[in-house]
Design a protein around this motif. Structure first.
Motif, PDB file in Angstrom:
ATOM      1  N   ARG A 136      24.748 -45.633 -27.033  1.00  0.00           N
ATOM      2  CA  ARG A 136      23.764 -44.568 -26.755  1.00  0.00           C
ATOM      3  C   ARG A 136      23.268 -44.615 -25.328  1.00  0.00           C
ATOM      4  O   ARG A 136      23.108 -43.588 -24.658  1.00  0.00           O
ATOM      5  N   TRP A 137      23.021 -45.821 -24.803  1.00  0.00           N
ATOM      6  CA  TRP A 137      22.484 -45.943 -23.439  1.00  0.00           C
ATOM      7  C   TRP A 137      23.510 -46.476 -22.434  1.00  0.00           C
ATOM      8  O   TRP A 137      23.148 -46.843 -21.327  1.00  0.00           O
ATOM      9  N   ARG A 138      24.752 -46.561 -22.839  1.00  0.00           N
ATOM     10  CA  ARG A 138      25.837 -47.007 -21.953  1.00  0.00           C
ATOM     11  C   ARG A 138      25.497 -48.353 -21.313  1.00  0.00           C
ATOM     12  O   ARG A 138      25.468 -48.512 -20.089  1.00  0.00           O
ATOM     13  N   LEU A 139      25.251 -49.301 -22.180  1.00  0.00           N
ATOM     14  CA  LEU A 139      24.803 -50.618 -21.737  1.00  0.00           C
ATOM     15  C   LEU A 139      25.909 -51.649 -21.861  1.00  0.00           C
ATOM     16  O   LEU A 139      26.715 -51.612 -22.790  1.00  0.00           O
ATOM     17  N   ASP A 140      25.889 -52.594 -20.942  1.00  0.00           N
ATOM     18  CA  ASP A 140      26.767 -53.763 -21.007  1.00  0.00           C
ATOM     19  C   ASP A 140      25.910 -54.994 -21.279  1.00  0.00           C
ATOM     20  O   ASP A 140      24.707 -55.017 -20.996  1.00  0.00           O
ATOM     21  N   SER A 141      26.552 -56.026 -21.805  1.00  0.00           N
ATOM     22  CA  SER A 141      25.916 -57.340 -21.976  1.00  0.00           C
ATOM     23  C   SER A 141      24.615 -57.259 -22.764  1.00  0.00           C
ATOM     24  O   SER A 141      23.621 -57.929 -22.430  1.00  0.00           O
TER      25      SER A 141
ATOM     26  N   ALA B 218      22.301 -51.443 -17.511  1.00  0.00           N
ATOM     27  CA  ALA B 218      22.565 -50.017 -17.483  1.00  0.00           C
ATOM     28  C   ALA B 218      23.475 -49.692 -16.296  1.00  0.00           C
ATOM     29  O   ALA B 218      24.004 -50.591 -15.629  1.00  0.00           O
ATOM     30  N   THR B 219      23.656 -48.421 -16.041  1.00  0.00           N
ATOM     31  CA  THR B 219      24.499 -47.980 -14.933  1.00  0.00           C
ATOM     32  C   THR B 219      24.050 -48.633 -13.633  1.00  0.00           C
ATOM     33  O   THR B 219      22.861 -48.694 -13.329  1.00  0.00           O
ATOM     34  N   GLY B 220      24.996 -49.125 -12.857  1.00  0.00           N
ATOM     35  CA  GLY B 220      24.684 -49.804 -11.603  1.00  0.00           C
ATOM     36  C   GLY B 220      24.226 -51.227 -11.799  1.00  0.00           C
ATOM     37  O   GLY B 220      23.643 -51.825 -10.896  1.00  0.00           O
ATOM     38  N   ARG B 221      24.468 -51.769 -12.988  1.00  0.00           N
ATOM     39  CA  ARG B 221      24.096 -53.154 -13.333  1.00  0.00           C
ATOM     40  C   ARG B 221      22.582 -53.360 -13.280  1.00  0.00           C
ATOM     41  O   ARG B 221      22.088 -54.451 -13.019  1.00  0.00           O
TER      42      ARG B 221
END
Length: 312
Positions: free
Chosen positions: A14-19, A36-39
């Motif tokens: 949903r929020w395009r999250l990593d880790s 999030a986007t751009g780390r």
């Protein structure tokens, strides 16, 4: 895939999250951190249940608390006060659209900027100055904190104190009758609702950089009040080492910017009793601690006895 793994996958999508990782879990909320986007690190605070109940608060609307957190932190962030700046709020299926979010199949979620903490010892003098600043700021418009329970001013404290006192009586044998309502209100007569008070100021809710407060977190307990209400809670929290509160240093920092309630103020004693009763219920019921529960109740009883005979 278990339920938690499924939830984390849906949150990440949903929020395009990593880790994405779990970093905290309390009575009402679960907290995750992700990139999030751009780390850029963000925090997701979500309520697995819409309504909850505990010994201190029998009817907790977690959605109302998340909306409150969003509105208060958005307001304070705009004034330059150190908080975890909100990014968006997403309410569940029966909520409709909200600022920055939309309805969906996820639970209620507040997304905020992640604030790092360097682990340094808390500068309590700086904290006192910060609290003086908070109490001088205009409270957020159109926000009546959930903890008011529909009441205002001194009535909030007097009403919940007596209710929680009676709840301790269900858990502790030979518990006496609670403080008289008229006595509580008379002692609280000078307390104002002029400013926003946090009422959960302790190490766990303070992110710091070189000891100074980088963000004050978790506004669930906030009320409209004044320094007396805030210091009543601080004095009682300071009895527990993990909260890292040096009340003398907080008072000195506060006094450098604004008037501090005197230690023998009758209203301060009532506010301390309000905090002590709350903590006794935490240690007796919400987070049972056999070493702290009964002593905390005994301490609350001692404060009530002092109040009844006018000893400050």
């Amino acid at each position: 895939m278990d339920a938690r793994e499924d939830l984390m996958e849906r949150l990440a999508t949903r929020w395009r999250l990593d880790s994405l990782e779990l970093i905290g879990q309390g009575l009402e909320f679960t907290v995750y951190r992700g990139l999030a986007t751009g780390r850029r690190p963000v925090v997701l605070r979500l309520a697995p249940r819409r309504f909850d109940s505990n010994a201190n608060d029998p009817g907790v609307d977690t959605r109302a608390l998340l909306i409150q957190e969003y509105e208060i932190t958005r307001h304070l962030s705009g004034l330059g006060f150190p908080v975890a700046e909100p990014v968006s709020i997403h309410l569940g299926n029966d909520a409709g659209s909200t600022p920055g979010g939309a309805a969906g199949d996820l639970p209620d979620v507040l997304v905020s900027r992640y604030v790092d903490d360097d682990g340094s010892p808390l500068d309590c003098h700086d904290l006192g100055r910060l609290l003086a600043r908070l109490h001088r700021l205009p409270p957020p418009p159109r926000v009546l904190p959930a903890a008011t329970e529909g009441l205002r001013g001194a009535e909030v404290i007097a009403t919940r104190l007596r209710r929680r006192w009676n709840e301790i009586g269900r858990l502790v044998a030979d518990w006496p009758a609670g403080p008289d309502a008229a006595l509580l209100l008379s002692r609280l007569a000078g307390v104002t609702g002029a400013g926003l008070v946090h009422l959960d100021v302790r190490s766990a809710n303070i992110r710091r950089a070189h000891g100074r407060t980088a963000a004050l977190l978790d506004w669930s307990n906030a009320l409209l009040g004044d320094a007396t209400v805030e210091f009543g809670r601080l004095v009682e929290y300071a009895r527990y080492p993990e909260n890292e509160l040096d009340v003398a240093a907080v008072r000195a920092g506060y006094a450098a910017c604004a008037e501090v309630p005197p230690p023998d103020d009758p209203a301060l004693l009532v506010c301390r009793l309000d905090a002590a009763v709350m903590l006794a219920l935490v240690f007796l019921s919400e987070a049972p601690d056999p070493e702290r529960g009964l002593p905390a109740a005994a301490h609350a009883r001692d404060l009530a006895d002092r109040l009844a005979v006018g000893v400050r």
